[in-house]
Design a protein around this motif. Sequence first.
Motif, PDB file in Angstrom:
ATOM      1  N   ARG A   1      12.754  11.742  -4.053  1.00  0.00           N
ATOM      2  CA  ARG A   1      13.034  11.708  -2.616  1.00  0.00           C
ATOM      3  C   ARG A   1      13.649  13.028  -2.147  1.00  0.00           C
ATOM      4  O   ARG A   1      13.211  13.610  -1.153  1.00  0.00           O
ATOM      5  CB  ARG A   1      13.986  10.551  -2.319  1.00  0.00           C
ATOM      6  N   ASP A   2      14.635  13.511  -2.875  1.00  0.00           N
ATOM      7  CA  ASP A   2      15.310  14.760  -2.472  1.00  0.00           C
ATOM      8  C   ASP A   2      14.335  15.925  -2.431  1.00  0.00           C
ATOM      9  O   ASP A   2      14.552  16.897  -1.713  1.00  0.00           O
ATOM     10  CB  ASP A   2      16.438  15.095  -3.462  1.00  0.00           C
ATOM     11  N   ASN A   3      13.296  15.842  -3.243  1.00  0.00           N
ATOM     12  CA  ASN A   3      12.356  16.966  -3.323  1.00  0.00           C
ATOM     13  C   ASN A   3      11.002  16.632  -2.715  1.00  0.00           C
ATOM     14  O   ASN A   3      10.039  17.386  -2.875  1.00  0.00           O
ATOM     15  CB  ASN A   3      12.201  17.396  -4.785  1.00  0.00           C
ATOM     16  N   ASN A   4      10.960  15.481  -2.042  1.00  0.00           N
ATOM     17  CA  ASN A   4       9.768  15.104  -1.292  1.00  0.00           C
ATOM     18  C   ASN A   4       8.487  15.053  -2.121  1.00  0.00           C
ATOM     19  O   ASN A   4       7.431  15.513  -1.676  1.00  0.00           O
ATOM     20  CB  ASN A   4       9.588  16.112  -0.147  1.00  0.00           C
ATOM     21  N   ILE A   5       8.589  14.522  -3.312  1.00  0.00           N
ATOM     22  CA  ILE A   5       7.384  14.379  -4.147  1.00  0.00           C
ATOM     23  C   ILE A   5       6.922  12.927  -4.072  1.00  0.00           C
ATOM     24  O   ILE A   5       7.677  12.020  -4.431  1.00  0.00           O
ATOM     25  CB  ILE A   5       7.679  14.736  -5.625  1.00  0.00           C
TER      26      ILE A   5
ATOM     27  N   ASP B   1       0.848  -1.203   0.000  1.00  0.00           N
ATOM     28  CA  ASP B   1       0.000   0.000   0.000  1.00  0.00           C
ATOM     29  C   ASP B   1       0.875   1.242   0.000  1.00  0.00           C
ATOM     30  O   ASP B   1       0.585   2.224  -0.655  1.00  0.00           O
ATOM     31  CB  ASP B   1      -0.895   0.046   1.256  1.00  0.00           C
ATOM     32  N   SER B   2       1.949   1.166   0.806  1.00  0.00           N
ATOM     33  CA  SER B   2       2.863   2.305   0.852  1.00  0.00           C
ATOM     34  C   SER B   2       4.284   1.790   1.016  1.00  0.00           C
ATOM     35  O   SER B   2       4.508   0.670   1.488  1.00  0.00           O
ATOM     36  CB  SER B   2       2.482   3.233   2.005  1.00  0.00           C
ATOM     37  N   LEU B   3       5.218   2.615   0.615  1.00  0.00           N
ATOM     38  CA  LEU B   3       6.638   2.246   0.664  1.00  0.00           C
ATOM     39  C   LEU B   3       7.448   3.504   0.908  1.00  0.00           C
ATOM     40  O   LEU B   3       6.985   4.613   0.603  1.00  0.00           O
ATOM     41  CB  LEU B   3       7.061   1.705  -0.706  1.00  0.00           C
ATOM     42  N   GLY B   4       8.665   3.341   1.413  1.00  0.00           N
ATOM     43  CA  GLY B   4       9.593   4.474   1.508  1.00  0.00           C
ATOM     44  C   GLY B   4      10.496   4.471   0.285  1.00  0.00           C
ATOM     45  O   GLY B   4      10.756   3.421  -0.297  1.00  0.00           O
ATOM     46  N   TYR B   5      10.989   5.644  -0.084  1.00  0.00           N
ATOM     47  CA  TYR B   5      11.890   5.729  -1.242  1.00  0.00           C
ATOM     48  C   TYR B   5      13.094   4.795  -1.044  1.00  0.00           C
ATOM     49  O   TYR B   5      13.521   4.104  -1.964  1.00  0.00           O
ATOM     50  CB  TYR B   5      12.444   7.149  -1.401  1.00  0.00           C
ATOM     51  N   LEU B   6      13.629   4.805   0.192  1.00  0.00           N
ATOM     52  CA  LEU B   6      14.834   4.014   0.440  1.00  0.00           C
ATOM     53  C   LEU B   6      14.584   2.521   0.311  1.00  0.00           C
ATOM     54  O   LEU B   6      15.436   1.771  -0.138  1.00  0.00           O
ATOM     55  CB  LEU B   6      15.418   4.353   1.819  1.00  0.00           C
TER      56      LEU B   6
ATOM     57  N   ALA C   1      16.646   4.404 -10.532  1.00  0.00           N
ATOM     58  CA  ALA C   1      17.125   4.943  -9.252  1.00  0.00           C
ATOM     59  C   ALA C   1      17.264   6.459  -9.281  1.00  0.00           C
ATOM     60  O   ALA C   1      16.980   7.135  -8.289  1.00  0.00           O
ATOM     61  CB  ALA C   1      18.463   4.283  -8.897  1.00  0.00           C
ATOM     62  N   SER C   2      17.663   7.023 -10.430  1.00  0.00           N
ATOM     63  CA  SER C   2      17.840   8.482 -10.434  1.00  0.00           C
ATOM     64  C   SER C   2      16.488   9.183 -10.305  1.00  0.00           C
ATOM     65  O   SER C   2      16.397  10.244  -9.674  1.00  0.00           O
ATOM     66  CB  SER C   2      18.630   8.956 -11.655  1.00  0.00           C
ATOM     67  N   ALA C   3      15.445   8.593 -10.857  1.00  0.00           N
ATOM     68  CA  ALA C   3      14.096   9.184 -10.715  1.00  0.00           C
ATOM     69  C   ALA C   3      13.648   9.126  -9.251  1.00  0.00           C
ATOM     70  O   ALA C   3      13.128  10.105  -8.703  1.00  0.00           O
ATOM     71  CB  ALA C   3      13.107   8.439 -11.611  1.00  0.00           C
ATOM     72  N   ILE C   4      13.872   7.987  -8.616  1.00  0.00           N
ATOM     73  CA  ILE C   4      13.458   7.823  -7.214  1.00  0.00           C
ATOM     74  C   ILE C   4      14.220   8.818  -6.331  1.00  0.00           C
ATOM     75  O   ILE C   4      13.650   9.473  -5.456  1.00  0.00           O
ATOM     76  CB  ILE C   4      13.754   6.385  -6.705  1.00  0.00           C
ATOM     77  N   THR C   5      15.518   8.932  -6.599  1.00  0.00           N
ATOM     78  CA  THR C   5      16.345   9.833  -5.786  1.00  0.00           C
ATOM     79  C   THR C   5      15.900  11.283  -5.940  1.00  0.00           C
ATOM     80  O   THR C   5      15.799  12.028  -4.961  1.00  0.00           O
ATOM     81  CB  THR C   5      17.828   9.690  -6.199  1.00  0.00           C
ATOM     82  N   LEU C   6      15.589  11.671  -7.157  1.00  0.00           N
ATOM     83  CA  LEU C   6      15.137  13.048  -7.407  1.00  0.00           C
ATOM     84  C   LEU C   6      13.808  13.310  -6.676  1.00  0.00           C
ATOM     85  O   LEU C   6      13.615  14.368  -6.063  1.00  0.00           O
ATOM     86  CB  LEU C   6      14.955  13.221  -8.918  1.00  0.00           C
TER      87      LEU C   6
END
Length: 242
Positions: free
Chosen positions: A208-212, A184-189, A201-206
């Motif tokens: 995550r860094d911007n909290n979207i 249902d939910s997950l963390g970026y990490l 990974a670069s999309a996920i990191t971006l």
Amino acid sequence: MSFSTPRFRRVLLKVSGEALMGNRQYGLDVDMVERVAGEIRSVQSMGVQVCLVIGGGNIFRGISGAATGMERATADYMGMLATVMNALAMQSALERIGVATRVQSAIPMSSICEPYIRRRAVRHMEKGRVVIFAAGTGNPFFTTDTAAALRAVEMGCDALLKGTQVDGVYTADPKKDPRAERYDSLGYLEVLSRDLKVMDASAITLARDNNIPIVVFNLHHAGGFAEVMLGRGLFTIITNEA
Ligand code: UDP
């Protein structure tokens, strides 16, 4: 949690080239493009500002071109051109059903569409137009997933929506493993450390860094996009909190 009004004000929807292929092996399935256009219209008519990043994998992928001996950067430019074709097809389908659109390309093609200009794209959205971002990031060695995260950040989107063939992120591929379970939910990490195939990974990191938040849902389920906007139906949401 379900809402009576949309939970997001502005969203970016990433549609892969493959999603536009329907059951075909290559290219565009007109019915599928029209269906996706209808999904977008229903969300836009809820008052949500929508922009899109369209992939090109249904026509050409840089990595496949490189595998045949072509220079990788050249092959990637061909992949980016493929996304422009898909963007024009989506523009045509949306306009046929009365949705005002603009295509903006990261590689300028002034006879076909606008160049990418961030502030202009924001203005289009404020005026109720759907902006379709074509040609990915404009750089080889990237993907349209990364382009989607980048544009979502640049546009100040409240969420990045990833329309897929399944209704969220699973522990394994649900088409191959019947025991696969949906999150249902997950963390970026968690997505990164478990190497879950959501976006690169670069999309996920971006994001995550911007909290979207990234919301993964089934684009093949009729009405699915609108349901997700209201917090209904099945999806996986990826945030910092999970
Ligand atoms: N591409 C690129 N830079 C970008 C976005 C895309 O070089 O910023 C190229 C890359 O070769 C990729 C192709 O365009 O294989 C099509 O995009 P993608 O594979 O991301 O499409 P999708 O899988 O979403 O259909």
